[in-house]
Write an enzyme that holds these catalytic residues in place. Structure first.
Site, PDB file in Angstrom:
ATOM      1  N   GLU A 166      -3.272  -0.042   8.260  1.00 27.21           N
ATOM      2  CA  GLU A 166      -2.062   0.344   8.997  1.00 27.21           C
ATOM      3  C   GLU A 166      -2.172  -0.185  10.414  1.00 27.21           C
ATOM      4  OE1 GLU A 166      -1.088   4.540   9.124  1.00 27.21           O
ATOM      5  OE2 GLU A 166      -1.541   4.763   6.986  1.00 27.21           O
TER       6      GLU A 166
ATOM      7  N   ASN B 129      -7.158   1.948  10.134  1.00 30.71           N
ATOM      8  CA  ASN B 129      -5.822   2.042  10.716  1.00 30.71           C
ATOM      9  C   ASN B 129      -5.953   2.013  12.229  1.00 30.71           C
ATOM     10  OD1 ASN B 129      -5.083   2.412   8.084  1.00 30.71           O
ATOM     11  ND2 ASN B 129      -4.471   4.569   8.310  1.00 30.71           N
TER      12      ASN B 129
ATOM     13  N   HIS C  97      -2.770  11.027   0.789  1.00 31.28           N
ATOM     14  CA  HIS C  97      -2.224  10.776   2.124  1.00 31.28           C
ATOM     15  C   HIS C  97      -1.574  12.089   2.586  1.00 31.28           C
ATOM     16  CE1 HIS C  97      -0.704   7.381   4.943  1.00 31.28           C
ATOM     17  NE2 HIS C  97      -0.396   8.532   5.539  1.00 31.28           N
TER      18      HIS C  97
ATOM     19  N   TYR D   8      -3.813   1.954  15.941  1.00 29.46           N
ATOM     20  CA  TYR D   8      -2.570   2.063  16.704  1.00 29.46           C
ATOM     21  C   TYR D   8      -2.778   1.898  18.205  1.00 29.46           C
ATOM     22  CZ  TYR D   8      -0.301   3.478  12.437  1.00 29.46           C
ATOM     23  OH  TYR D   8       0.204   3.462  11.157  1.00 29.46           O
TER      24      TYR D   8
ATOM     25  N   ARG E 227       0.849  -1.186   0.000  1.00 29.84           N
ATOM     26  CA  ARG E 227       0.000   0.000   0.000  1.00 29.84           C
ATOM     27  C   ARG E 227       0.889   1.242   0.000  1.00 29.84           C
ATOM     28  NH1 ARG E 227      -2.390   3.063   4.680  1.00 29.84           N
ATOM     29  NH2 ARG E 227      -3.909   4.434   3.681  1.00 29.84           N
TER      30      ARG E 227
ATOM     31  N   GLU F  10      -7.051   8.646   6.414  1.00 35.21           N
ATOM     32  CA  GLU F  10      -7.218   9.302   7.722  1.00 35.21           C
ATOM     33  C   GLU F  10      -7.590  10.779   7.626  1.00 35.21           C
ATOM     34  OE1 GLU F  10      -3.949   8.648  10.348  1.00 35.21           O
ATOM     35  OE2 GLU F  10      -4.152   6.481  10.279  1.00 35.21           O
TER      36      GLU F  10
HETATM   37  C1  GAL Z   1      -0.938   7.280  10.643  1.00 39.23           C
HETATM   38  C2  GAL Z   1      -0.533   7.800   9.296  1.00 39.23           C
HETATM   39  C3  GAL Z   1       0.803   7.325   8.832  1.00 39.23           C
HETATM   40  C4  GAL Z   1       1.821   7.190   9.940  1.00 39.23           C
HETATM   41  C5  GAL Z   1       1.236   6.498  11.140  1.00 39.23           C
HETATM   42  C6  GAL Z   1       2.152   6.393  12.338  1.00 39.23           C
HETATM   43  O1  GAL Z   1      -1.786   8.191  11.266  1.00 39.23           O
HETATM   44  O2  GAL Z   1      -1.489   7.443   8.331  1.00 39.23           O
HETATM   45  O3  GAL Z   1       1.210   8.171   7.799  1.00 39.23           O
HETATM   46  O4  GAL Z   1       2.442   8.370  10.210  1.00 39.23           O
HETATM   47  O5  GAL Z   1       0.086   7.145  11.546  1.00 39.23           O
HETATM   48  O6  GAL Z   1       2.013   7.480  13.184  1.00 39.23           O
END
Ligand code: GAL
Length: 451
Positions: free
Chosen positions: A352, A292, A122, A294, A78, A167
């Site tokens: 992500e 995505n 992006h 995290y 991607r 995002e």
């Molecule tokens: C996401 C973003 C990425 C990368 C990742 C890690 O928000 O899409 O580009 O930076 O976080 O922080």
């Protein structure tokens, strides 16, 4: 008893990057400047004065980087397209050399058996369009559709997966409300307008795809599940606001054709009246949604936190990454099951997921040991498997990121890569995470089996 983690046949294993974060040479071969080029060269905006002039030099080294993907056994990659390489002024004149870079990249991927997955936006809006108001200008939907159609015509014969935006929440929160990301504005009046026009643009891009494209298009959202710090009415209401602001403000107009009521509470007088017809544009049928993930947030009421009146409560019992994010893999399961509950059964991809941790110095010929990142990847892949067992239609997983890269205004110090990059020499070194991931891919997940 051993728990088994074999993933369904056809599950797509990938890794993700984005243009400004890895390519370098942002003005090469006739490209126009983007707002990130501008922002990164504005004194004081970037940690350590970092910028994307060279980054991972992927613009020149993409063939070698495709070999790194191949070494992992990646099935899909991607990447994002820098709009201003293709249309230096954002609209109108096409720059063939810019378009050619992406065409060569796609060919290289296909020759190596890797399926391209392209994101159109992006975050690197052409600076020329920012000069015309950027996402505050309602014409942005037409600009985006024009650009998208050019990309579809050039590459849809070879690219089977497309996303309109990556995002949009981050663009709005960082770029228009808090000023920490390009274009660096700070206005609660601008934020909902930029958000709305981003989703109009996404809709217009999907419409253009229906006219020109033959495969699949979707949109990528970042979702951070919100959990109340207590069951007090105030904390519950704060959690609902935080959830609406981050997790529903973009997905709702795209998938439900409306906004959650809490946004009026969040923005107050700054909340505009949007023309009802706009929702016909924002709500377009998608072939998939990319999510995505995290971290999560535990939320409490905070009267002083503008404009949400909600604040995160740190959770010291869990590890935090170098970006300060709590490691909480159950949030990935909750995100996926919660998304299905609200929006129905849409094919989903994790587009992500990854973590920044300090890495030790590299040693020639040796794998870089990154145990915390290994632990993060293992736990999140196991969580993804639990979500599939719970009935989520999860079709694939993209690790963030293939390479250490420019972590936006945080600069090069925050390393998310499967491969370590020495930014002085451009040498790439695999990390233990890369080895784990290659093993997972080769075994359809069985390398995650654990007692
Ligand atoms: C996401 C973003 C990425 C990368 C990742 C890690 O928000 O899409 O580009 O930076 O976080 O922080």
């Amino acid at each position: 008893m051993t728990r088994r983690y074999r993933f369904p046949d056809g599950f797509l294993w990938g890794a993700a990057t984005s243009a400004y974060q890895i390519e370098g040479s942002p003005l090469a071969d006739g490209a126009g400047p983007s707002i990130w080029q501008r922002f990164a060269h504005t004194p004081g905006m970037m940690a350590n004065g970092d910028h994307g002039n060279v980054a991972c030099d992927h613009y020149h080294r993409y063939k070698d980087d495709v070999q790194l993907m191949r070494a992992l056994g990646l099935q899909s990659y991607r990447f994002s397209v820098n709009w201003a390489r293709v249309l230096p002024e954002g609209t109108g004149r096409v720059n063939p050399k810019g378009l050619d870079f992406y065409s060569r990249l796609v060919d290289e991927l296909l020759e190596n058996g890797i399926t391209p997955n392209a994101t159109l936006f992006h975050w690197d809006l052409p600076a020329a369009l920012d000069d015309r108001g950027g996402w505050l200008n309602r014409d942005s939907a037409h600009w985006f559709a024009e650009y998208a159609a050019i990309m579809f015509k050039a590459l849809d014969d070879r690219v089977p997966y497309w996303s309109t935006l990556n995002e949009p929440w981050v663009v709005v929160d960082g770029g228009y409300l808090n000023g920490t990301l390009a274009p660096g504005h700070r206005s609660p009046f601008e934020a909902p307008i930029a958000a709305h026009n981003l989703m109009r643009a996404s809709g217009a891009g999907i419409q253009a795809y229906r006219a020109h494209g033959k495969h699949a298009i979707g949109v990528v959202f970042n979702i951070e599940p919100k959990y109340p710090a207590s069951d007090s009415a105030e904390d519950l209401a704060a959690t609902r606001r935080a959830n609406a602001y981050m997790n529903q403000q973009f997905a709702d107009p795209a998938l439900l054709g409306s906004y959650p009521a809490e946004l009026v509470e969040v923005y107050g007088d700054a909340w505009p009246d949007f023309p009802p017809d706009d929702f016909r544009l924002t709500k377009q049928p998608v072939d998939f949604v990319g999510l995505n993930y995290y971290t999560r947030a535990v939320v409490r009421h905070d009267a002083n936190a503008f404009p949400l009146r909600a604040a995160p409560v740190p959770q010291p019992q869990h590890t935090r990454t170098e970006t300060g994010w709590e490691v909480y893999e159950q949030g990935l399961v909750d995100m996926l099951t919660g998304f299905r509950e609200r929006y129905g059964d849409i094919p989903l991809y994790i587009t992500e997921n990854g973590s920044a941790f300090y890495d030790p110095p590299t040693v020639e010929g040796e794998l870089l040991q990154d145990p915390l990142r290994v632990d993060y990847l293992r736990k999140h892949l196991q969580a993804a498997h639990r979500a599939i067992e719970a009935g989520v239609d999860l079709r694939g997983y993209y690790a963030w990121s293939l390479l250490d890269n420019l972590e936006w205004s945080l600069g090069y110090a925050k390393r998310f890569g499967l491969y370590h990059v020495d930014f002085a020499t451009q040498k790439r070194t695999p990390k233990a995470t890369a080895k784990l991931y290659a093993g997972v891919i080769a075994s359809h997940g069985e390398a995650l089996d654990a007692s």
